[in-house]
Scaffold this active site. Sequence first.
Site, PDB file in Angstrom:
ATOM      1  CE  LYS A 149     -14.856   7.491  -0.807  1.00 44.85           C
ATOM      2  NZ  LYS A 149     -14.438   6.152  -1.100  1.00 44.85           N
ATOM      3  N   PRO A 199     -24.458  17.444   5.324  1.00 46.78           N
ATOM      4  CG  PRO A 199     -22.343  17.473   4.325  1.00 46.78           C
ATOM      5  CD  PRO A 199     -23.048  17.104   5.592  1.00 46.78           C
ATOM      6  CE  LYS A 245     -11.832   0.520  -9.473  1.00 42.31           C
ATOM      7  NZ  LYS A 245     -10.716  -0.137  -8.724  1.00 42.31           N
ATOM      8  NE  ARG A 256     -24.275   6.835  -5.443  1.00 37.04           N
ATOM      9  CZ  ARG A 256     -24.882   7.594  -6.361  1.00 37.04           C
ATOM     10  NH1 ARG A 256     -26.093   7.298  -6.789  1.00 37.04           N
ATOM     11  NH2 ARG A 256     -24.250   8.647  -6.860  1.00 37.04           N
ATOM     12  CG  HIS A 291     -24.972  13.322  -7.672  1.00 35.61           C
ATOM     13  ND1 HIS A 291     -25.466  13.909  -6.536  1.00 35.61           N
ATOM     14  CD2 HIS A 291     -24.615  12.067  -7.309  1.00 35.61           C
ATOM     15  CE1 HIS A 291     -25.407  13.059  -5.540  1.00 35.61           C
ATOM     16  NE2 HIS A 291     -24.904  11.920  -5.983  1.00 35.61           N
ATOM     17  CE1 TYR A 350     -13.089   4.908  -7.826  1.00 39.06           C
ATOM     18  CE2 TYR A 350     -15.487   5.080  -7.972  1.00 39.06           C
ATOM     19  CZ  TYR A 350     -14.350   4.378  -7.587  1.00 39.06           C
ATOM     20  OH  TYR A 350     -14.472   3.149  -6.990  1.00 39.06           O
ATOM     21  CB  SER A 351     -17.169   5.806 -12.761  1.00 37.05           C
ATOM     22  OG  SER A 351     -17.599   6.974 -13.390  1.00 37.05           O
ATOM     23  CD  GLU A 390      -5.804   8.616  -5.117  1.00 43.17           C
ATOM     24  OE1 GLU A 390      -6.722   9.119  -4.442  1.00 43.17           O
ATOM     25  OE2 GLU A 390      -4.628   8.562  -4.715  1.00 43.17           O
ATOM     26  CB  THR A 392     -16.802   0.683  -8.506  1.00 45.39           C
ATOM     27  OG1 THR A 392     -17.991   1.427  -8.313  1.00 45.39           O
ATOM     28  CG2 THR A 392     -16.081   1.321  -9.686  1.00 45.39           C
ATOM     29  CG  ASP A 393     -22.254   0.161  -8.202  1.00 42.90           C
ATOM     30  OD1 ASP A 393     -21.391   1.034  -7.987  1.00 42.90           O
ATOM     31  OD2 ASP A 393     -23.310   0.076  -7.538  1.00 42.90           O
ATOM     32  CD  GLU A 394     -19.324   5.234  -7.939  1.00 39.68           C
ATOM     33  OE1 GLU A 394     -19.006   6.289  -8.505  1.00 39.68           O
ATOM     34  OE2 GLU A 394     -19.305   5.089  -6.709  1.00 39.68           O
ATOM     35  CB  THR A 447      -3.455   5.208  -8.615  1.00 39.75           C
ATOM     36  OG1 THR A 447      -2.313   5.714  -7.923  1.00 39.75           O
ATOM     37  CG2 THR A 447      -3.924   3.930  -7.926  1.00 39.75           C
ATOM     38  CG  ASP A 498      -2.047   0.981   1.131  1.00 37.55           C
ATOM     39  OD1 ASP A 498      -3.217   0.554   1.116  1.00 37.55           O
ATOM     40  OD2 ASP A 498      -1.767   2.211   1.058  1.00 37.55           O
TER      41      ASP A 498
HETATM   42  P1  NAD Z   1      -9.747   3.574  -0.153  1.00 36.10           P
HETATM   43  O1  NAD Z   1      -9.542   4.874  -0.841  1.00 36.10           O
HETATM   44  O2  NAD Z   1     -10.280   3.557   1.237  1.00 36.10           O
HETATM   45  O3  NAD Z   1      -8.358   2.749  -0.115  1.00 36.10           O
HETATM   46  C1  NAD Z   1      -7.489   2.704  -1.210  1.00 36.10           C
HETATM   47  C2  NAD Z   1      -6.133   2.205  -0.705  1.00 36.10           C
HETATM   48  O4  NAD Z   1      -5.245   2.101  -1.830  1.00 36.10           O
HETATM   49  C3  NAD Z   1      -5.473   3.164   0.296  1.00 36.10           C
HETATM   50  O5  NAD Z   1      -4.958   2.438   1.395  1.00 36.10           O
HETATM   51  C4  NAD Z   1      -4.351   3.811  -0.513  1.00 36.10           C
HETATM   52  O6  NAD Z   1      -3.235   4.170   0.292  1.00 36.10           O
HETATM   53  C5  NAD Z   1      -4.009   2.703  -1.495  1.00 36.10           C
HETATM   54  N1  NAD Z   1      -3.394   3.201  -2.729  1.00 36.10           N
HETATM   55  C6  NAD Z   1      -3.799   4.255  -3.490  1.00 36.10           C
HETATM   56  N2  NAD Z   1      -2.991   4.410  -4.550  1.00 36.10           N
HETATM   57  C7  NAD Z   1      -2.066   3.411  -4.486  1.00 36.10           C
HETATM   58  C8  NAD Z   1      -0.975   3.019  -5.301  1.00 36.10           C
HETATM   59  N3  NAD Z   1      -0.662   3.706  -6.413  1.00 36.10           N
HETATM   60  N4  NAD Z   1      -0.247   1.942  -4.948  1.00 36.10           N
HETATM   61  C9  NAD Z   1      -0.538   1.244  -3.811  1.00 36.10           C
HETATM   62  N5  NAD Z   1      -1.557   1.585  -2.989  1.00 36.10           N
HETATM   63  C10 NAD Z   1      -2.312   2.657  -3.321  1.00 36.10           C
HETATM   64  O7  NAD Z   1     -10.667   2.726  -1.130  1.00 36.10           O
HETATM   65  P2  NAD Z   1     -11.727   1.579  -0.781  1.00 36.10           P
HETATM   66  O8  NAD Z   1     -13.044   2.213  -0.536  1.00 36.10           O
HETATM   67  O9  NAD Z   1     -11.145   0.668   0.226  1.00 36.10           O
HETATM   68  O10 NAD Z   1     -11.808   0.842  -2.199  1.00 36.10           O
HETATM   69  C11 NAD Z   1     -10.934  -0.244  -2.508  1.00 36.10           C
HETATM   70  C12 NAD Z   1     -11.230  -0.709  -3.924  1.00 36.10           C
HETATM   71  O11 NAD Z   1     -12.593  -1.113  -4.018  1.00 36.10           O
HETATM   72  C13 NAD Z   1     -11.038   0.389  -4.975  1.00 36.10           C
HETATM   73  O12 NAD Z   1     -10.455  -0.211  -6.123  1.00 36.10           O
HETATM   74  C14 NAD Z   1     -12.451   0.864  -5.279  1.00 36.10           C
HETATM   75  O13 NAD Z   1     -12.550   1.331  -6.600  1.00 36.10           O
HETATM   76  C15 NAD Z   1     -13.244  -0.419  -5.075  1.00 36.10           C
HETATM   77  N6  NAD Z   1     -14.647  -0.225  -4.652  1.00 36.10           N
HETATM   78  C16 NAD Z   1     -14.963   0.598  -3.612  1.00 36.10           C
HETATM   79  C17 NAD Z   1     -16.290   0.715  -3.204  1.00 36.10           C
HETATM   80  C18 NAD Z   1     -16.681   1.584  -2.014  1.00 36.10           C
HETATM   81  O14 NAD Z   1     -17.879   1.735  -1.750  1.00 36.10           O
HETATM   82  N7  NAD Z   1     -15.752   2.128  -1.245  1.00 36.10           N
HETATM   83  C19 NAD Z   1     -17.296  -0.001  -3.858  1.00 36.10           C
HETATM   84  C20 NAD Z   1     -16.921  -0.849  -4.933  1.00 36.10           C
HETATM   85  C21 NAD Z   1     -15.591  -0.948  -5.308  1.00 36.10           C
HETATM   86  P1  TYD Z   2     -20.073   8.688  -1.539  1.00 33.39           P
HETATM   87  O1  TYD Z   2     -20.022   8.117  -0.165  1.00 33.39           O
HETATM   88  O2  TYD Z   2     -19.098   9.788  -1.882  1.00 33.39           O
HETATM   89  O3  TYD Z   2     -19.994   7.470  -2.571  1.00 33.39           O
HETATM   90  P2  TYD Z   2     -20.215   7.460  -4.191  1.00 33.39           P
HETATM   91  O4  TYD Z   2     -20.133   8.833  -4.704  1.00 33.39           O
HETATM   92  O5  TYD Z   2     -19.054   6.606  -4.638  1.00 33.39           O
HETATM   93  O6  TYD Z   2     -21.549   6.819  -4.413  1.00 33.39           O
HETATM   94  O7  TYD Z   2     -21.527   9.275  -1.757  1.00 33.39           O
HETATM   95  C1  TYD Z   2     -22.680   8.459  -1.638  1.00 33.39           C
HETATM   96  C2  TYD Z   2     -23.864   9.289  -2.052  1.00 33.39           C
HETATM   97  O8  TYD Z   2     -24.048  10.332  -1.077  1.00 33.39           O
HETATM   98  C3  TYD Z   2     -23.653   9.996  -3.374  1.00 33.39           C
HETATM   99  O9  TYD Z   2     -24.904  10.022  -4.078  1.00 33.39           O
HETATM  100  C4  TYD Z   2     -23.251  11.418  -2.980  1.00 33.39           C
HETATM  101  C5  TYD Z   2     -23.979  11.622  -1.673  1.00 33.39           C
HETATM  102  N1  TYD Z   2     -23.316  12.498  -0.681  1.00 33.39           N
HETATM  103  C6  TYD Z   2     -24.037  13.515  -0.047  1.00 33.39           C
HETATM  104  O10 TYD Z   2     -25.242  13.722  -0.316  1.00 33.39           O
HETATM  105  N2  TYD Z   2     -23.391  14.282   0.887  1.00 33.39           N
HETATM  106  C7  TYD Z   2     -22.073  14.094   1.203  1.00 33.39           C
HETATM  107  O11 TYD Z   2     -21.525  14.852   2.047  1.00 33.39           O
HETATM  108  C8  TYD Z   2     -21.348  13.036   0.551  1.00 33.39           C
HETATM  109  C9  TYD Z   2     -19.900  12.791   0.872  1.00 33.39           C
HETATM  110  C10 TYD Z   2     -22.019  12.253  -0.380  1.00 33.39           C
END
Ligand code: NAD
Ligand code: TYD
Length: 353
Positions: free
Chosen positions: A198, A214, A163, A223, A294, A159-160, A83, A133-135, A99, A32
């Site tokens: 988040k 917010p 990915k 979601r 959005h 982001y999406s 990211e 991700t589903d995004e 990344t 990491d």
């Molecule tokens: P996160 O941002 O919490 O964690 C990402 C981790 O990757 C961090 O520890 C960061 O230090 C590390 N990282 C970033 N760039 C790097 C690099 N270049 N080399 C090595 N390490 C690096 O993310 P998360 O929410 O844990 O998501 C993990 C994975 O799951 C991601 O690929 C994301 O797209 C996917 N995902 C997330 C969600 C969600 O709801 N959070 C849903 C579906 C899929």
């Molecule tokens: P988020 O947790 O950023 O996940 P993602 O954008 O990957 O779905 O946001 C979840 C939903 O909540 C998204 O529709 C954006 C909304 N949101 C708010 O309404 N207020 C907030 O402060 C944040 C961070 C997100």
Amino acid sequence: MAILVTGGAGFIGGNFVLDWIGHNDELLINLDKLTYAGNLQTLESIAHHQHHHFVQGDIGDTALVSRILLEHKPRAVINFAAESHVDRSIHGPGAFIETNVVGTFRLLESVRAYWLECTEEERNRFRFLHVSTDEVYGSLGPNDPAFREDHPYQPNSPYSASKAASDHLVRAWFHTYGFPVLTTNCSNNYGPYHFPEKLIPLVILHALEGKDLPVYGDGQQVRDWLYVKDHCSALRRVLEAGRIGETYNIGGWNEQANLEVVRMICGLLDELKPRSDGKSYADQIRFVRDRPGHDRRYAIDARKLEQELGWRPAETFASGLRKTVSWYLDHTDWVQGVSSGSYRQWLTSQYHA
Ligand code: NAD
Ligand code: TYD
């Protein structure tokens, strides 16, 4: 035997590593970069565990990744590193391309070079599991069916899009080189160790600090929420039994409008830690300017995973959200570390001592 996990100090990766160490006797190498989202406090309980070996580094660092692979000869790589925050990707997309696209490409090439040098038996056993991700599928209308694995890719945010690009690379490495990949596309996760930028952790912590909650736009964006431990169990199952080259959607059959999620969190906090003035935390809800571009609705059809591999989530949204709110109330040290930024010093004190 060993596995290599990338991004294992983040939210989902961290939960996966903790669960894996609890389930297996195999060495887990955790690579990491420790960006702002990487937090070794999450891994405090296994900092000196004999089966956990942490390496700070970048998935795009070919020399480092190759060295790790040659030294430990893992039977699988699970790629969480990314990211991951949509709002950050709007303000600064460069790191997402670096990344999620270039980093994934370099990782694929490092791992493929290693895989080619393995014995035939090791090559046949090897898996590269890419966590996505589903995004990538874009946004659904209110009455559209949920995303299946063959839904067209229509990413709308930097982001999406990044990915989606990484998913395409993974797919191409299978079709072109026969590289043994598995891809998962999961819906929004929530649970312990979630970085408070988040929605769900942000609302919990803002509520407790007396700040505004917010809600973007009208709060009617939908979601499909999955408890993070359920995502981890699905990944273990796909790694164990998924068919090479296949994609599996992972979701909790749990669509919620954002405003409803925020209200549910307020209700749980009213019960578990009532405000001193006797009012509801819901009084802190504020509607704010919407996120540009959005996506309106995400929903996952997880039947393939259920029918082929027999996976179902263990938590409902009500049970998972209650666990999550309780976790944040009970883990003030972790929250304090994240809020103050002191978790950034954790590496120095704990690992470079
Ligand atoms: P996160 O941002 O919490 O964690 C990402 C981790 O990757 C961090 O520890 C960061 O230090 C590390 N990282 C970033 N760039 C790097 C690099 N270049 N080399 C090595 N390490 C690096 O993310 P998360 O929410 O844990 O998501 C993990 C994975 O799951 C991601 O690929 C994301 O797209 C996917 N995902 C997330 C969600 C969600 O709801 N959070 C849903 C579906 C899929
Ligand atoms: P988020 O947790 O950023 O996940 P993602 O954008 O990957 O779905 O946001 C979840 C939903 O909540 C998204 O529709 C954006 C909304 N949101 C708010 O309404 N207020 C907030 O402060 C944040 C961070 C997100």
